[in-house]
Design a protein around this motif. Sequence first.
Motif, PDB file in Angstrom:
ATOM      1  N   PRO A 216       0.819  -1.222   0.000  1.00  0.00           N
ATOM      2  CA  PRO A 216       0.000   0.000   0.000  1.00  0.00           C
ATOM      3  C   PRO A 216       0.852   1.270   0.000  1.00  0.00           C
ATOM      4  N   TYR A 217       0.401   2.255  -0.776  1.00  0.00           N
ATOM      5  CA  TYR A 217       1.035   3.571  -0.810  1.00  0.00           C
ATOM      6  C   TYR A 217      -0.050   4.649  -0.723  1.00  0.00           C
ATOM      7  N   LYS A 218       0.343   5.812  -0.237  1.00  0.00           N
ATOM      8  CA  LYS A 218      -0.581   6.942  -0.179  1.00  0.00           C
ATOM      9  C   LYS A 218       0.159   8.202  -0.589  1.00  0.00           C
ATOM     10  N   ILE A 219      -0.591   9.131  -1.197  1.00  0.00           N
ATOM     11  CA  ILE A 219      -0.052  10.446  -1.478  1.00  0.00           C
ATOM     12  C   ILE A 219      -1.023  11.478  -0.924  1.00  0.00           C
ATOM     13  N   SER A 228      -7.341  13.889   2.986  1.00  0.00           N
ATOM     14  CA  SER A 228      -6.428  14.389   1.954  1.00  0.00           C
ATOM     15  C   SER A 228      -5.493  13.317   1.430  1.00  0.00           C
ATOM     16  N   ALA A 229      -5.762  12.066   1.736  1.00  0.00           N
ATOM     17  CA  ALA A 229      -4.879  10.980   1.290  1.00  0.00           C
ATOM     18  C   ALA A 229      -5.507  10.238   0.114  1.00  0.00           C
ATOM     19  N   TYR A 230      -4.679   9.951  -0.887  1.00  0.00           N
ATOM     20  CA  TYR A 230      -5.118   9.165  -2.040  1.00  0.00           C
ATOM     21  C   TYR A 230      -4.377   7.831  -1.980  1.00  0.00           C
ATOM     22  N   GLY A 231      -5.105   6.735  -1.791  1.00  0.00           N
ATOM     23  CA  GLY A 231      -4.478   5.429  -1.598  1.00  0.00           C
ATOM     24  C   GLY A 231      -4.299   4.652  -2.891  1.00  0.00           C
ATOM     25  N   MET A 232      -3.195   3.911  -2.958  1.00  0.00           N
ATOM     26  CA  MET A 232      -2.890   3.072  -4.120  1.00  0.00           C
ATOM     27  C   MET A 232      -2.324   1.746  -3.624  1.00  0.00           C
ATOM     28  N   MET A 233      -2.436   0.723  -4.459  1.00  0.00           N
ATOM     29  CA  MET A 233      -1.880  -0.585  -4.125  1.00  0.00           C
ATOM     30  C   MET A 233      -0.999  -1.052  -5.285  1.00  0.00           C
ATOM     31  N   ASN A 234       0.238  -1.369  -4.984  1.00  0.00           N
ATOM     32  CA  ASN A 234       1.173  -1.849  -6.010  1.00  0.00           C
ATOM     33  C   ASN A 234       1.306  -3.363  -5.898  1.00  0.00           C
ATOM     34  N   ASN A 329      11.050  -0.575   2.169  1.00  0.00           N
ATOM     35  CA  ASN A 329      11.415   0.769   2.600  1.00  0.00           C
ATOM     36  C   ASN A 329      12.653   1.279   1.870  1.00  0.00           C
ATOM     37  N   GLN A 330      13.347   0.364   1.212  1.00  0.00           N
ATOM     38  CA  GLN A 330      14.531   0.739   0.425  1.00  0.00           C
ATOM     39  C   GLN A 330      14.400   0.108  -0.957  1.00  0.00           C
ATOM     40  N   ARG A 331      13.450   0.584  -1.705  1.00  0.00           N
ATOM     41  CA  ARG A 331      13.126   0.015  -3.008  1.00  0.00           C
ATOM     42  C   ARG A 331      13.529   0.983  -4.114  1.00  0.00           C
ATOM     43  N   ALA A 332      14.249   0.474  -5.118  1.00  0.00           N
ATOM     44  CA  ALA A 332      14.593   1.278  -6.296  1.00  0.00           C
ATOM     45  C   ALA A 332      13.494   1.119  -7.340  1.00  0.00           C
ATOM     46  N   TRP A 333      13.172   2.207  -8.003  1.00  0.00           N
ATOM     47  CA  TRP A 333      12.117   2.209  -9.009  1.00  0.00           C
ATOM     48  C   TRP A 333      12.710   2.595 -10.358  1.00  0.00           C
ATOM     49  N   PRO A 334      12.257   1.966 -11.425  1.00  0.00           N
ATOM     50  CA  PRO A 334      12.709   2.382 -12.764  1.00  0.00           C
ATOM     51  C   PRO A 334      12.001   3.671 -13.171  1.00  0.00           C
ATOM     52  N   MET A 335      12.398   4.758 -12.508  1.00  0.00           N
ATOM     53  CA  MET A 335      11.763   6.052 -12.691  1.00  0.00           C
ATOM     54  C   MET A 335      12.822   7.121 -12.929  1.00  0.00           C
ATOM     55  N   PRO A 347       6.163   2.578   1.681  1.00  0.00           N
ATOM     56  CA  PRO A 347       4.791   2.079   1.814  1.00  0.00           C
ATOM     57  C   PRO A 347       4.097   2.672   3.038  1.00  0.00           C
ATOM     58  N   GLN A 348       2.804   2.744   2.985  1.00  0.00           N
ATOM     59  CA  GLN A 348       1.989   3.192   4.119  1.00  0.00           C
ATOM     60  C   GLN A 348       1.385   1.956   4.777  1.00  0.00           C
ATOM     61  N   TRP A 349       2.175   1.298   5.616  1.00  0.00           N
ATOM     62  CA  TRP A 349       1.730   0.067   6.255  1.00  0.00           C
ATOM     63  C   TRP A 349       0.587   0.348   7.246  1.00  0.00           C
ATOM     64  N   PRO A 350      -0.315  -0.600   7.429  1.00  0.00           N
ATOM     65  CA  PRO A 350      -1.447  -0.365   8.336  1.00  0.00           C
ATOM     66  C   PRO A 350      -1.044  -0.260   9.796  1.00  0.00           C
ATOM     67  N   TRP A 351       0.184  -0.680  10.139  1.00  0.00           N
ATOM     68  CA  TRP A 351       0.605  -0.587  11.537  1.00  0.00           C
ATOM     69  C   TRP A 351       1.334   0.725  11.828  1.00  0.00           C
ATOM     70  N   GLY A 352       1.375   1.619  10.846  1.00  0.00           N
ATOM     71  CA  GLY A 352       1.970   2.925  11.090  1.00  0.00           C
ATOM     72  C   GLY A 352       3.434   2.836  11.469  1.00  0.00           C
ATOM     73  N   ASN A 353       3.841   3.663  12.453  1.00  0.00           N
ATOM     74  CA  ASN A 353       5.250   3.695  12.844  1.00  0.00           C
ATOM     75  C   ASN A 353       5.538   2.860  14.081  1.00  0.00           C
ATOM     76  N   GLY A 354       4.541   2.072  14.536  1.00  0.00           N
ATOM     77  CA  GLY A 354       4.759   1.214  15.685  1.00  0.00           C
ATOM     78  C   GLY A 354       4.330   1.813  16.995  1.00  0.00           C
ATOM     79  N   SER A 355       3.919   3.066  17.028  1.00  0.00           N
ATOM     80  CA  SER A 355       3.447   3.668  18.274  1.00  0.00           C
ATOM     81  C   SER A 355       1.987   3.310  18.509  1.00  0.00           C
ATOM     82  N   SER A 356       1.517   3.533  19.728  1.00  0.00           N
ATOM     83  CA  SER A 356       0.126   3.217  20.033  1.00  0.00           C
ATOM     84  C   SER A 356      -0.778   4.248  19.387  1.00  0.00           C
TER      85      SER A 356
END
Length: 811
Positions: A216-219, A228-234, A329-335, A347-356
């Motif tokens: 999952p990714y968000k912009i 204000s978030a637009y979600g995408m799935m790669n 988290n360290q992914r190269a893209w052909p961009m 990625p925008q993981w559903p567990w966030g940054n690990g905080s409560s």
Amino acid sequence: MGAGTEAADKTIYLGLAMSGAISAGAYSAGVLDFLVEALEEWEAAKQKDIADGTRTVPHHKVVIATMTGASAGAITSSIGSLCAGMGARPPKASRPDDPAYVARDKPGSADKIPWHVLPELYQAWVDGPAFVKSDADKDGTTPTIPGLLDNADLPAGTKLGDVYSLLNAQPLMNIGRKALADLEVAASDPKRLPPRPYIAENLHVLLTQTNTRGIPYKIEVRGGMGGSAYGMMNHLDHAHFVLKGLGCASFVSPWAQSDAAYSYTVDSNAGGVAARNKNSLWFESDDGEKPKDYTQPNSKQLVKNTLASGAFPIGLSAMDLLTPLSHYNQRAWPMNIPPNRFTDIKPQWPWGNGSSGSGTVLRPPENYRFAAVDGGAINNDPFDLARYALMENPPKSSPSDVAEVNRIVVMISPFPEAPTIDGLNPDGSANTRLTKIISKMVGMFVEQSRFRPDLLLRALDNTGADLWRISPSRFVGTQPQSAAIACGLWGGFGGFLDIEFRRHDYELGRRNCQRFLQSWFGLPDNNPHIDAMGEPISREMKTDEAGEEVRYPIIPLCGTARIEVKPRAWPTVTPETYRTFIDAVFERFLRLGVSVIGMNTGSKDEKSWFSLNLNPLRLFKRSVERAVRRSTFADLVHRDQILQEEQRRVLECCMDDKPSPYILTMRLLKNFPELKSSKKIVFDVMRGTASLPTDVIAENICLLLVNAIDKCPVKVEHVTALFSNDAPAYRTPDSVLDELRLAYTDTPSSMHPDDVARIMEKLKEYGYMEAAQWTGVDTGKPKKKGWIPSWEKTTTAYRYADRDDGDTLDI
């Protein structure tokens, strides 16, 4: 500077991009096999020059810097890279005592299996995978790997929830294990060659995968209601391996270094040294995962990720993969952005940054687990990964002009052809039926993944030399053949039908690679990265509107690589082999069917009644066999891969339900008898337009006829009417002979309808034809003979057994 080292600073870097091809991966493997032989022989010639103080061959360098692959191409890339690092080896490393194997330059080698220099790759692609294992697949020294239609993965008691694929995918895992085990032995051989100078010391291998779970990714966007978030799935994923110790050539890839990777050394395991090194490919540890007999987690990681890229959806089992979160988290893209910007794309993981807090978890996982399927479903031609991995200063493209280029992507594509245009009804209207749309969906995704607008722009510049392709070509004499690779039938699965198909394509890959290096793969003498000396390549290359120029080989052929690679005879299967395949499909159907409908209630250790002949699904045997024949047999016939030639030609005249060129010709002559003297012209026009799209075929047939025949009365509406009815189901020996004489100039003039009838009777014995008695054939009003006795003249007519569209005989 000595004579042997004066071109040492000239280097060409290669990225090999292996396309997905299912069983036709045997072709790609053959290409790589010859490429390694050519590089090895050239290196030997350069070393001899240095030792002798001479310069008899070009002295620039060619370095394989990266290999990328999808599906079958991933298998060739991963196993092939390891094989290449061991150097070219003679066939004795494969089957030392098998009299079927000989060096290709040995007298009397015409019918033998020729020399291959990467034995583990050959065994993995040619000896390993098959629908049904036959005696020809066994070497007598190692346990036979089961066939893809073997039912060992569906023991008694298997429930629907334990079924993972239509085919048995376990043999592929066994093939991968065996290849890695054999390569470990080769790596530990005291006679192993040192790291090869034509391979990068850090070889980047990238394998595409389809991640069914998705990342999952968000912009952030401005305005709008609801956040204000637009979600995408790669779902396009890849596995990146850095293999160290295969080569010694210096190469740095800023783009690939910005991509997280599994990094393994491929060192010798003599004395168990590598087995104790956690960074070695041969490291041994009980990782606790099933199967427990596989205690080499690094090798297992390579095998599983490789097979995940080739897990053709539904047909082969998806792979359960664990990928470290750090890789995403360290992914190269052909961009077209600098590699240092990749760290901002996370990625925008559903567990966030690990905080409560809402939407987060306190302890996020270290790995991301998902089911992976064929990487070719989304990216079947990963040359974009190879191109970026080769860049010296990404995202700035490397020079592509022939006068400057030194970083080249070579695509190895067993199926380079664009799909045919389809989707219209015979009357020219769009086919909007649900069944048609559903059947097109998967193909549309694959075709769209192959579309590259950037290549359309590159095509405007015909001096570009940074992207090349090796693809199948086969000739009989000087005539190119439409069916180039034997494994091309059934969408690429057909090569698993017979080992000879895979043997043919492996050697065709070697032959095509030799011709590519010899006649195409060259640069002009003003390119500073090439040592332009000796013989130029055999073909002059067009560069612009000004004309052509002489080019010199990027990889010159030396030593054994100069010996012409002979093509193997076009392989065919016997009706008996095809029958064995049909039987295996039906037995697989029985096993799967029992699991689906829940009949199998016994435990896996008990005999269940599904293993008995009482299984009621056996009542469907005729229907299942007919369905399999309908979807497979026609391709074998049209590609000339079954039956004797005269049998195949006769059967081909009777198979298609759509009007053939001959049927169209006879219908036209029936309406315009004055054209009978131009029968051959009409037939050639019909045959020459057979592949045109539905909406233009009638108009083009009419135009061609008008141009070829003086005062031709045919109009477009006349031609359109010819397609209104299907072809007749039954054919007489007389009409088939007439068609043979029109279609094949080598049909003997002495051939009689009785000869055709005898061939049809033989096809009837095989179960491919049916016969019936007809009356009124000579009157133009044929009718099937009834049960009431009649004195009318009867004629035996034949139909293709798998047609069920009526009992017509007239044109």
